[in-house]
Design a protein around this motif. Structure first.
Motif, PDB file in Angstrom:
ATOM      1  N   CYS A 101       0.703  -1.262  -0.002  1.00  0.00           N
ATOM      2  CA  CYS A 101       0.153   0.080   0.145  1.00  0.00           C
ATOM      3  C   CYS A 101       0.890   1.192   0.027  1.00  0.00           C
ATOM      4  N   ASP A 160      -8.714  -5.585  -6.009  1.00  0.00           N
ATOM      5  CA  ASP A 160      -9.411  -5.963  -5.256  1.00  0.00           C
ATOM      6  C   ASP A 160      -9.472  -5.543  -3.945  1.00  0.00           C
ATOM      7  N   ALA A 161     -10.251  -5.696  -2.999  1.00  0.00           N
ATOM      8  CA  ALA A 161     -10.750  -5.152  -1.525  1.00  0.00           C
ATOM      9  C   ALA A 161      -9.516  -5.240  -0.806  1.00  0.00           C
ATOM     10  N   SER A 162      -8.557  -6.213  -0.997  1.00  0.00           N
ATOM     11  CA  SER A 162      -7.346  -6.674  -0.034  1.00  0.00           C
ATOM     12  C   SER A 162      -6.091  -6.033  -0.521  1.00  0.00           C
ATOM     13  N   GLY A 163      -6.167  -5.269  -1.756  1.00  0.00           N
ATOM     14  CA  GLY A 163      -4.936  -4.825  -2.284  1.00  0.00           C
ATOM     15  C   GLY A 163      -4.294  -5.694  -3.227  1.00  0.00           C
ATOM     16  N   GLY A 174      -3.468 -10.847   1.279  1.00  0.00           N
ATOM     17  CA  GLY A 174      -4.394 -10.967  -0.034  1.00  0.00           C
ATOM     18  C   GLY A 174      -4.722 -12.502  -0.245  1.00  0.00           C
ATOM     19  N   LEU A 219      -5.090   0.284   3.623  1.00  0.00           N
ATOM     20  CA  LEU A 219      -5.712  -0.321   2.562  1.00  0.00           C
ATOM     21  C   LEU A 219      -6.987   0.853   2.105  1.00  0.00           C
ATOM     22  N   GLY A 222      -8.535   0.202  -1.467  1.00  0.00           N
ATOM     23  CA  GLY A 222      -9.012  -1.319  -0.958  1.00  0.00           C
ATOM     24  C   GLY A 222     -10.063  -1.168  -0.232  1.00  0.00           C
ATOM     25  N   ILE A 244     -13.511  -7.259   2.100  1.00  0.00           N
ATOM     26  CA  ILE A 244     -12.556  -8.381   2.084  1.00  0.00           C
ATOM     27  C   ILE A 244     -13.353  -9.867   2.130  1.00  0.00           C
TER      28      ILE A 244
END
Length: 413
Positions: free
Chosen positions: A34, A59-62, A139, A166, A171, A176
């Motif tokens: 990040c 995606d939402a988690s990077g 991830g 995030l 993110g 997640i």
């Protein structure tokens, strides 16, 4: 080793040279989860994904995930990939090779007119090294459905939480859990990685097939004593936290040297108040233990922590031990091992089996699906270092092995 006709290898090394430019200043490559460097390298990887016929999205988690049309349509999918992040002053290939190489393989298959009859996703996982935050495999745990929300509270050196970082990166911590893949729709997970050890070089082999990934645990050990003037406090009766920590570090080294199949390190040490003429009041250090055997690792841990308690009591120090990370050893799937061996043989590569003493995203992905791993020879077995290196010939060989593996899986599927 000759590099003649290693055109794919030369192209792949050029990609990796370009990725290595996205780094903090200083020796080697430093690219943290990040960070601005992470954001910049994802632009580059997204371009590679498009060349390979994949559509990228963050995606939402990077993670940056590249999906082919079949994967996007929900067909059964093989997941490939590795991590983009590095240790401080690391090398060009640890992690990033496993992102770039499958994309080069897919790009080449596409140029050859080969269409695979199953879905493909290539993932550039955000955080495997855990350099910025204590928590790792963010991830891959997200995809496996084992992400733990409390890891969002982990902080970096500036006090920024993982959750905050995030969100700033684009993110969505709350989303997640929805990233968890359906095991029925996943064929398996395959990662290409430099060996990070000397075995392939000793055997004079370009590639090797991994049988299992090591188990890892980490602890934060804090010793608290009493500060005092270094010149006026008598030596007897001092409660010097650093002296206690030093004795513990030497104990770790002695126990690890005397125990088969157990390795580890005290890699980080902090002292407070860290002043030239003050007795240290507090010392905090990290303890990492690795073994393919959970029992060996447990026995080593018990022996060490009992020794720590005895040292602390003898020196009048209070002791706090917190486990910050744990991942059990996992086996690679037999069918994946055999398929990688068959692909290696097809390409004229004598790929013997070997064990991974390092942990990888496969530790988490194993909870979702079958995993497999292809190792690539690295010079002097060196990694986590600016001098980390592979040859174009070996990069070429590994790319062709992965292409043969993907074609073989098409026939199997």
């Amino acid at each position: 080793m000759h590099d003649r006709n290693a055109s794919l290898g030369h192209d792949l090394l050029a990609w990796l040279d370009e990725a290595a430019r996205h780094s903090l200043p200083g020796p080697g490559v430093t690219r943290l989860f990040c960070s601005a460097e992470h954001r910049a390298v994802l632009e580059l990887i997204a371009g590679w994904m498009r060349e390979a016929g994949l559509e990228p999205h963050l995606d939402a988690s990077g993670n940056l995930v590249g999906s082919c049309p079949r994967a996007a349509a929900g067909e059964r999918t093989l997941i490939l990939g590795s991590h983009q992040d590095t240790v401080v002053e690391g090398g060009k290939y640890d992690g990033m090779l496993g992102v770039a190489l499958p994309l080069m393989a897919l790009k080449t298959l596409r140029e050859q007119g080969v269409e695979l009859p199953y879905g493909i996703q290539v993932v550039a996982f955000g955080d495997e090294e855990g350099t910025r935050f204590q928590s790792t495999l963010i991830g891959s745990r997200a995809l496996a459905g084992t992400f733990q929300a409390e890891s969002l509270d982990a902080t970096d050196a500036d006090g920024i939480t993982l959750g905050e970082a995030l969100r700033d990166f684009g993110g969505d911590p709350e989303a997640i859990p929805a990233l968890a893949r359906d095991p029925e729709r996943v064929l398996g997970f395959c990662e290409v990685h430099i060996e990070q050890g000397p075995v392939l070089e000793q055997r004079d082999h370009a590639v090797g097939v991994v049988t299992a990934l090591t188990g890892i645990e980490r602890h934060r050990v804090t010793l608290t004593g009493k500060a005092g003037h270094a010149g006026t406090t008598p030596m007897p009766g001092r409660r010097d936290a650093l002296v206690g920590a030093a004795e513990m570090v030497v104990t770790v080294d002695r126990v690890l040297n005397a125990t088969d199949n157990l390795v580890g390190v005290v890699g980080k040490l902090d002292v407070r108040p860290n002043a030239v003429n003050v007795i240290p009041a507090e010392a905090t250090f990290t303890l990492e233990l690795r073994s393919p055997s959970a029992e060996v690792r447990r026995a080593g841990r018990v022996r060490l922590l009992d020794a720590f308690a005895e040292i602390a009591e003898t020196r009048g120090l209070s002791l706090d031990i917190e486990q910050t990370y744990s991942a059990e050893a996992v086996d690679c799937a037999d069918w994946m091992i055999e398929a990688l061996e068959a692909a290696s043989k097809e390409c004229g590569q004598p790929a013997e089996r070997l064990f991974s003493g390092a942990g990888h995203d496969g530790l988490a992905m194993h909870d979702l699906t079958d995993i497999g791993m292809l190792f690539v020879r690295c010079r002097d077995g060196l990694s986590h270092h600016p001098d980390e290196a592979i040859t174009a010939a070996d990069a070429d060989a590994a790319t062709r092995v992965l292409m043969a593996f993907l074609r073989g899986l098409a026939e199997r599927d």
